[in-house]
Enzyme design. Structure first.
Site, PDB file in Angstrom:
ATOM      1  CD  GLU A 121       4.661  -4.662   6.023  1.00  0.00           C
ATOM      2  OE1 GLU A 121       5.187  -3.641   6.519  1.00  0.00           O
ATOM      3  OE2 GLU A 121       5.277  -5.451   5.318  1.00  0.00           O
ATOM      4  CD  GLU A 140       9.511  -1.367   1.691  1.00  0.00           C
ATOM      5  OE1 GLU A 140       8.551  -1.867   1.083  1.00  0.00           O
ATOM      6  OE2 GLU A 140      10.045  -1.906   2.664  1.00  0.00           O
TER       7      GLU A 140
END
Length: 95
Positions: free
Chosen positions: A79, A88
């Protein structure tokens, strides 16, 4: 019976990994490159009694007999998305 080996990319606190082990996975390699979060995952896994089924990896993963992983995982759990959708480093991580 095939032993399920999990690779959890961006493990965070290790929640998805612990859920996978609870559901029957044999072992989990949990990768978290952000050191404070990797430390938190290590504590969380230990407190919840999953230490025997886990390895927290805080570096680039190597798969070889003397590497971080001795064999390839057969299930990916991840995730990586944040509020920016592809923040990210999600795209390079998936590649």
């Amino acid at each position: 019976m095939v032993r399920v080996i999990i690779l959890d990319f961006g493990t965070g606190t290790g929640l998805l990994s612990m859920m996978a082990v609870t559901a029957g996975a044999g072992y989990c390699h949990a990768v978290e490159v952000f050191k404070p979060m990797a430390d938190a995952a290590l504590r969380t896994v230990k407190i919840n009694g999953f230490s025997d089924n886990f390895k927290i990896i805080n570096t680039q993963v190597t798969v070889r007999p003397n590497g971080d992983m001795q064999t390839r995982a057969n299930v990916l759990v991840t995730e990586l998305f944040d509020t920016e959708l592809i923040g990210e480093g999600a795209l390079p991580s998936y590649e």
